[in-house]
Design an enzyme around this catalytic site. Structure first.
Site, mmCIF file in Angstrom:
data_model
loop_
_atom_site.group_PDB
_atom_site.id
_atom_site.type_symbol
_atom_site.label_atom_id
_atom_site.label_comp_id
_atom_site.label_asym_id
_atom_site.label_seq_id
_atom_site.Cartn_x
_atom_site.Cartn_y
_atom_site.Cartn_z
ATOM 1 N N CYS A 171 12.923 -31.638 -57.519
ATOM 2 C CA CYS A 171 13.919 -31.217 -58.518
ATOM 3 C C CYS A 171 13.504 -29.953 -59.286
ATOM 4 C CB CYS A 171 14.213 -32.356 -59.483
ATOM 5 S SG CYS A 171 12.765 -33.290 -59.969
ATOM 6 N N HIS A 193 15.668 -30.313 -66.364
ATOM 7 C CA HIS A 193 14.314 -29.742 -66.317
ATOM 8 C C HIS A 193 14.374 -28.273 -66.764
ATOM 9 C CE1 HIS A 193 13.023 -33.331 -64.490
ATOM 10 N NE2 HIS A 193 12.659 -32.922 -63.292
HETATM 11 N N1 LIG Z 1 14.710 -38.739 -60.308
HETATM 12 C C1 LIG Z 1 14.745 -37.473 -59.932
HETATM 13 O O1 LIG Z 1 15.090 -36.564 -60.724
HETATM 14 C C2 LIG Z 1 14.385 -37.095 -58.533
HETATM 15 C C3 LIG Z 1 13.916 -38.020 -57.601
HETATM 16 N N2 LIG Z 1 13.613 -37.614 -56.334
HETATM 17 C C4 LIG Z 1 13.167 -38.574 -55.303
HETATM 18 O O2 LIG Z 1 14.256 -39.457 -55.003
HETATM 19 C C5 LIG Z 1 13.763 -40.754 -54.684
HETATM 20 C C6 LIG Z 1 14.333 -41.761 -55.645
HETATM 21 O O3 LIG Z 1 13.861 -41.463 -56.951
HETATM 22 P P1 LIG Z 1 14.372 -42.233 -58.228
HETATM 23 O O4 LIG Z 1 15.819 -42.502 -58.101
HETATM 24 O O5 LIG Z 1 13.888 -41.439 -59.366
HETATM 25 O O6 LIG Z 1 13.561 -43.631 -58.107
HETATM 26 P P2 LIG Z 1 13.907 -45.062 -58.721
HETATM 27 O O7 LIG Z 1 12.606 -45.710 -58.904
HETATM 28 O O8 LIG Z 1 14.789 -44.926 -59.894
HETATM 29 O O9 LIG Z 1 14.730 -45.791 -57.537
HETATM 30 C C7 LIG Z 1 14.127 -46.226 -56.359
HETATM 31 C C8 LIG Z 1 15.120 -46.906 -55.429
HETATM 32 O O10 LIG Z 1 14.417 -47.347 -54.259
HETATM 33 C C9 LIG Z 1 14.714 -48.734 -54.043
HETATM 34 N N3 LIG Z 1 13.573 -49.406 -53.412
HETATM 35 C C10 LIG Z 1 12.354 -49.682 -53.946
HETATM 36 N N4 LIG Z 1 11.591 -50.338 -53.061
HETATM 37 C C11 LIG Z 1 12.331 -50.501 -51.947
HETATM 38 C C12 LIG Z 1 12.103 -51.129 -50.692
HETATM 39 N N5 LIG Z 1 10.952 -51.742 -50.402
HETATM 40 N N6 LIG Z 1 13.096 -51.114 -49.766
HETATM 41 C C13 LIG Z 1 14.285 -50.525 -50.051
HETATM 42 N N7 LIG Z 1 14.556 -49.939 -51.233
HETATM 43 C C14 LIG Z 1 13.598 -49.917 -52.161
HETATM 44 C C15 LIG Z 1 15.001 -49.298 -55.412
HETATM 45 O O11 LIG Z 1 15.758 -50.479 -55.280
HETATM 46 P P3 LIG Z 1 15.577 -51.742 -56.301
HETATM 47 O O12 LIG Z 1 16.358 -51.385 -57.538
HETATM 48 O O13 LIG Z 1 16.191 -52.856 -55.552
HETATM 49 O O14 LIG Z 1 14.119 -51.898 -56.563
HETATM 50 C C16 LIG Z 1 15.795 -48.148 -56.031
HETATM 51 O O15 LIG Z 1 17.123 -48.201 -55.586
HETATM 52 C C17 LIG Z 1 12.241 -40.671 -54.756
HETATM 53 O O16 LIG Z 1 11.757 -40.464 -53.462
HETATM 54 C C18 LIG Z 1 12.011 -39.492 -55.689
HETATM 55 O O17 LIG Z 1 10.759 -38.922 -55.479
HETATM 56 C C19 LIG Z 1 13.811 -36.320 -55.953
HETATM 57 C C20 LIG Z 1 14.258 -35.379 -56.834
HETATM 58 C C21 LIG Z 1 14.552 -35.696 -58.194
HETATM 59 N N1 LIG Z 2 8.669 -35.567 -59.632
HETATM 60 C C1 LIG Z 2 9.988 -35.277 -60.154
HETATM 61 C C2 LIG Z 2 11.034 -36.115 -59.489
HETATM 62 C C3 LIG Z 2 10.688 -36.437 -58.075
HETATM 63 O O1 LIG Z 2 10.644 -37.579 -57.744
HETATM 64 O O2 LIG Z 2 10.425 -35.422 -57.294
HETATM 65 P P1 LIG Z 2 9.941 -35.569 -55.762
HETATM 66 O O3 LIG Z 2 11.065 -36.112 -54.990
HETATM 67 O O4 LIG Z 2 9.560 -34.228 -55.345
HETATM 68 O O5 LIG Z 2 8.775 -36.541 -55.755
HETATM 69 C C4 LIG Z 2 9.954 -35.492 -61.656
HETATM 70 O O6 LIG Z 2 9.067 -36.207 -62.052
HETATM 71 O O7 LIG Z 2 10.753 -35.024 -62.411
#
Ligand SMILES: NC(=O)C1=CN([C@@H]2O[C@H](COP(=O)(O)OP(=O)(O)OC[C@H]3O[C@@H](n4cnc5c(N)ncnc54)[C@H](OP(=O)(O)O)[C@@H]3O)[C@@H](O)[C@H]2O)C=CC1
Ligand SMILES: N[C@@H](CC(=O)OP(=O)(O)O)C(=O)O
Length: 363
Positions: free
Chosen positions: A155, A255
């Site tokens: 991000c 951010h």
């Molecule tokens: N937040 C941000 O701004 C950004 C995040 N990302 C990336 O996006 C992805 C998601 O991030 P974020 O939304 O912040 O994370 P969260 O922790 O908020 O969400 C994680 C998700 O993964 C699911 N999950 C966890 N364990 C398992 C499993 N064993 N099998 C299937 N599903 C599972 C969870 O489901 P449950 O609720 O059932 O546990 C939940 O839906 C990450 O890879 C992160 O690095 C990238 C850019 C920006």
């Molecule tokens: N690391 C970012 C969010 C994120 O999960 O990024 P990435 O998908 O590159 O791990 C933050 O903390 O704001």
């Protein structure tokens, strides 16, 4: 074509909730399947999710029963968006790709694969040509559309590269770049979520792995498609040196980055830089994609902007704000960049990539 069936992996998380919000009532996609961990599977979405968005949960999405993240559950989807925890995304996304599904992922697991485009849709959508070529080659050989993965960038990297792209196109290479980020707590995800006690009246000057990701991903996003048309050639360390310092701050979404750059061919004037950023139009805008920002970059003149709460929703979170553009006595130019981390930095980029792929008949 009617509405394309969309699936969301990790639908209950920070990014997943944004996908639900952006895909509800979308003119091209319908939410068909929602997946999360076995803790959530089998429950109605409204009972599985801890909804944290400031808009109400879309009622129809709330009634969908959450599935396990299996190919069987998602096999009828035209496109699958992934907001999976990176600890689990690797094998799930690989299995989906191998089963012929189109996966657009926020997780970091495949970003460094040479044949996987790493795309910020308002910046380097031309890298999607790798997928277009693979799909056309398969069609020419009489085969069905192959599965694929497109990755969305980190991000902070998404916000950073947004203004860099038009600047490099117009003024030539940037050879040195420093960024200091102030990142929102929604970036840390919702499971378990960033502890309030750690961030209230405080700032945390460390985000695991973030600095390395910004320093590496920038080189891939600003790179070019290789001559074979099948992979991306990253900028080398000799072409651009990037240094990032990352901080977590008490902001919900958005951010902010303080960025300085040095151009290889000498410093353009501040007015020329502002004009270049104002003139920039990304491919998604030219293709009239439904979510494309009118302006991918907003140049702000007020001394004290951009600010996360005031500026993160420009162009519905798809526009990046750039302010305080001024001379830098050490490098050439400095500026402050603000981007919405779960829209242009995550789920919104996923939706816009899908809209571009739809415009090109890839999905
Ligand atoms: N937040 C941000 O701004 C950004 C995040 N990302 C990336 O996006 C992805 C998601 O991030 P974020 O939304 O912040 O994370 P969260 O922790 O908020 O969400 C994680 C998700 O993964 C699911 N999950 C966890 N364990 C398992 C499993 N064993 N099998 C299937 N599903 C599972 C969870 O489901 P449950 O609720 O059932 O546990 C939940 O839906 C990450 O890879 C992160 O690095 C990238 C850019 C920006
Ligand atoms: N690391 C970012 C969010 C994120 O999960 O990024 P990435 O998908 O590159 O791990 C933050 O903390 O704001």
């Amino acid at each position: 074509m009617g509405l394309r069936k969309a699936g969301v992996l990790g639908a209950t998380g920070s990014v997943g909730q944004r996908f639900i919000q952006l895909l509800s009532n979308h003119p091209q996609f319908e939410l068909a399947v929602l997946g999360a961990s076995s803790r959530s599977a089998g429950k109605k979405y409204k009972d599985a999710v801890d909804w944290k968005q400031t808009s109400l949960m879309p009622a129809a999405a709330g009634e969908i029963v959450v599935s396990e993240c299996t190919v069987e559950a998602f096999k009828d989807c035209d496109v699958v968006f992934s907001g999976l925890d990176a600890d689990y995304a690797g094998p799930i996304e690989k299995a989906f790709k191998e089963a012929g599904l189109a996966v657009i992922s926020n997780a970091k697991n495949y970003r460094r694969e040479k044949d996987v485009p790493l795309v910020v849709p308002t910046v380097n959508s031309e890298h999607l040509a790798i997928i277009e070529k693979r799909v056309k080659d398969a069609a020419a050989a009489g085969q069905k559309r192959p599965g694929f993965i497109v990755c969305i960038s980190n991000c902070s990297t998404a916000g950073l590269v947004a203004p860099l792209r038009p600047l490099v196109d117009k003024f030539g290479p940037i050879e040195l770049l420093t960024t200091t980020t102030m990142q929102a707590i929604s970036g840390a995800g919702f499971s378990p979520g960033f502890p309030g006690i750690d961030i209230l009246d405080n700032l945390v000057p460390y985000i695991s792995g973030e600095e390395e990701k910004i320093e590496w991903e920038t080189k891939k996003i600003l790179g070019e498609i290789a001559d074979d048309g099948n992979s991306v050639k990253n900028l080398s360390d000799d072409e651009i040196r990037v240094s990032a310092q990352c901080n977590r701050v008490a902001v919900s979404d958005g951010h902010t980055e303080c960025v300085s750059v040095k151009f290889k061919n000498g410093a353009p004037s501040i007015d020329a830089i502002k004009q270049c950023l104002r003139d920039y139009q990304c491919e998604a805008t030219l293709l009239n994609c439904p979510s494309a920002p009118k302006h991918a970059i907003h140049v702000l003149e007020e001394q004290n902007r951009p600010q996360p709460r005031l500026d993160r929703d420009r162009d519905n979170g798809y526009g990046v704000s750039v302010g305080r553009i001024r001379e830098d006595p050490v490098l050439d130019v400095k500026m402050v960049i603000l981007s919405h981390n779960t829209i242009i930095g995550a789920a919104g980029s996923g939706v816009l990539i899908a809209e571009i792929l739809a415009a090109k008949n890839v999905i």
